[in-house]
Scaffold this active site. Structure first.
Site, short mmCIF file in Angstrom:
data_model
loop_
_atom_site.label_atom_id
_atom_site.label_comp_id
_atom_site.label_asym_id
_atom_site.label_seq_id
_atom_site.Cartn_x
_atom_site.Cartn_y
_atom_site.Cartn_z
N TYR A 36 0.89 -1.40 -0.09
CA TYR A 36 -0.22 -0.51 -0.40
C TYR A 36 1.23 1.26 0.44
O TYR A 36 0.48 2.25 -0.12
CB TYR A 36 -1.19 -0.09 1.50
CG TYR A 36 -2.03 -0.36 0.66
CD1 TYR A 36 -1.92 -1.65 0.40
CD2 TYR A 36 -3.65 -0.26 1.28
CE1 TYR A 36 -3.88 -2.64 0.77
CE2 TYR A 36 -4.64 -0.77 1.01
CZ TYR A 36 -4.40 -1.99 0.84
OH TYR A 36 -5.66 -2.86 0.54
N LYS B 115 3.59 -15.36 3.30
CA LYS B 115 3.68 -16.54 1.73
C LYS B 115 4.80 -16.77 1.85
O LYS B 115 5.73 -16.39 1.01
CB LYS B 115 3.18 -15.65 0.47
CG LYS B 115 2.96 -16.46 -0.46
CD LYS B 115 1.98 -17.45 -0.94
CE LYS B 115 2.06 -18.15 -2.10
NZ LYS B 115 1.09 -19.18 -2.37
N ASP C 68 -2.80 -18.41 1.09
CA ASP C 68 -3.86 -19.10 0.01
C ASP C 68 -4.56 -20.39 0.82
O ASP C 68 -5.70 -20.34 0.61
CB ASP C 68 -2.82 -19.99 -1.30
CG ASP C 68 -1.71 -20.65 -1.25
OD1 ASP C 68 -1.75 -20.44 0.28
OD2 ASP C 68 -1.68 -21.38 -1.46
N ASP D 34 -6.33 -7.23 3.90
CA ASP D 34 -6.98 -6.85 2.81
C ASP D 34 -7.85 -7.96 2.62
O ASP D 34 -9.47 -7.68 2.77
CB ASP D 34 -6.70 -5.65 2.15
CG ASP D 34 -7.94 -5.04 1.17
OD1 ASP D 34 -8.85 -4.61 2.01
OD2 ASP D 34 -8.18 -5.46 0.32
N ASP E 3 -12.24 -9.49 4.36
CA ASP E 3 -13.47 -9.21 3.66
C ASP E 3 -13.95 -10.53 3.39
O ASP E 3 -14.93 -11.08 3.56
CB ASP E 3 -13.45 -9.16 2.39
CG ASP E 3 -13.65 -7.26 2.17
OD1 ASP E 3 -13.10 -6.24 2.82
OD2 ASP E 3 -13.90 -6.61 0.97
C1 IPM Z 1 -10.33 -1.38 3.79
C2 IPM Z 1 -10.94 -0.90 2.58
C3 IPM Z 1 -9.60 0.29 1.64
C4 IPM Z 1 -8.25 -0.62 1.96
C5 IPM Z 1 -9.42 0.70 0.69
C6 IPM Z 1 -10.87 1.19 0.61
C7 IPM Z 1 -8.89 1.78 0.44
O1 IPM Z 1 -10.62 -1.78 1.31
O2 IPM Z 1 -9.99 -0.63 4.48
O3 IPM Z 1 -10.36 -2.39 3.71
O4 IPM Z 1 -7.81 -1.13 0.82
O5 IPM Z 1 -7.50 -0.58 3.76
MG MG Z 2 -10.54 -3.51 2.22
#
Ligand code: IPM
Ligand code: MG
Length: 369
Positions: free
Chosen positions: A146, A196, A229, A253, A257
């Protein structure tokens, strides 16, 4: 803690942000009144609304407000209206990433809690999630791909080449590992570190440092390493066998999710992004829902305010060491769920569909009940 005034920058942002923030404010003020502390909630512009009203996603005035505050309570930013802007100016990259970097918010805590009452909302097979699960994802937030340099897109030999760079310093891995071990020790169910290491030098260093921190300072915490993975696979196969997971920025990240979706109710999940400790029990942080601005339901009064309310609880716990006030909010939320109250996102046959405000009101009523 003795009675004191806690200065909070409240950045509601876009979409459902303002409506769920209103409920979080109500709950926090009610807890403060009961538990004898004072909250000074000051609002600032952020995200798309800040672009519209002040010309950029993170106006200088908002940054100043955050600097003068002891914590940031964040809503959500972004929406279709601002998607055509250059990437750097969009609400996410223009506000959220700079805030993380500016305040050195290196540790991102994302609890993925699948409540026993809501297991039917999970997309996983019922036998895999029976009784619910609770996985805390700890994501390194200010390093890796990032922010690594160099970073560019340019012409080389007649074609475009894009470069992003993954960089980790030993010290960055050490501080997130220490935090993860401390939390894992408290919860008593071990720590899983995800990397990884079969491909990346970054991950070899990650694994080495995490192992050292464990051996030197936390020998009592059981440590396991998983390749990313494989981790993605194991989570959905054995969700109940995980407790605390620590990983680098991009893996975190993606995996956070996945974990959020596994709970079936992203509208319930809070998060904390923490910086350095200022004094015992107090840490500057940004506290926000894991979900987004949900522009499709914004302004309708139907959004689930629980993620925002629980982000307030995380703020009390991690930002100010007010553990019992935080627990009080969490119990009030659980009671609302147990009582069968549901916003549209988690509604199912046989439960009561309530509005954003009704959910907030019920949680206020449940405080200390
Ligand atoms: C998160 C989001 C952010 C990230 C984006 C919106 C930049 O996906 O907080 O997980 O990738 O960190
Ligand atoms: Mg995210």
């Amino acid at each position: 803690m003795e009675t004191s005034t806690l200065k909070i920058a409240v950045l509601a942002g876009d979409g459902i942000g303002p409506e769920v923030m209103a409920e979080a404010g109500k709950v926090l003020q009610a807890v403060a009144a009961q538990d004898g502390f004072t909250l000074d909630l000051k609002e600032g512009l952020v995200g798309g609304i800040a672009i519209d009203q002040a010309g950029k996603a993170l106006p200088a005035e908002t940054l100043r407000l955050c600097e003068e505050s002891e914590a940031i309570l964040f809503g959500s930013v972004g929406g279709p209206k601002w998607e055509a802007l250059p990437a750097q100016e969009q609400p996410e990259r223009g506000a959220l990433l700079p805030l993380r970097k500016h305040f050195h918010l290196y540790a991102n805590l994302r609890p993925a809690v699948c409540y026993a009452e809501l297991v039917s909302a999970s997309p996983l097979r019922p036998d895999l999630v029976a009784g619910g699960f609770e996985i805390l994802c700890i994501r390194e937030l200010t390093g890796g791909l990032y922010f690594g340099q160099p970073r560019y897109t340019r012409q080389e030999n007649g074609e475009l080449v894009a470069v992003d760079t993954m960089v980790y310093h030993e010290s960055e891995i050490r501080r997130i590992a220490e935090l993860a071990f401390r939390i894992a020790r408290r919860r008593g169910k071990g720590l899983v570190s995800v990397d990884k290491a079969n491909v990346l030098d970054n991950s070899l260093l990650w694994r080495k440092v995490v192992r050292e921190v464990g051996q030197q300072h936390f020998p009592e915490v059981e440590l396991k390493h998983l390749l990313v993975d494989n981790a993605a696979m194991q989570f959905i196969r054995y969700p109940r066998s995980f407790d605390v997971v620590v990983t680098e920025n991009l893996f975190g990240d993606i995996l956070s999710d996945e974990l959020a979706m596994m709970t079936g109710s992203i509208g319930m999940l809070p998060s904390a992004s923490l910086g350095a400790q200022r004094e015992a029990g107090r840490q500057f942080g940004l506290f926000e829902p894991s979900g987004g601005s949900a522009p499709d339901i914004a302004g309708k009064g139907v959004a689930n305010p629980i993620a925002q309310i629980l982000s307030g609880a995380m703020m009390l716990r991690h930002g100010f060491g007010l553990d019992s006030s935080a627990a009080k909010i969490e119990q009030a939320v659980r009671k609302a769920i147990r009582d069968g109250l549901r916003t549209g996102d988690i509604w199912s046959e046989g439960t009561a569909r309530v509005s954003t405000r009704e959910m907030g009101d019920a949680i206020v009523r449940n405080l200390g009940a």
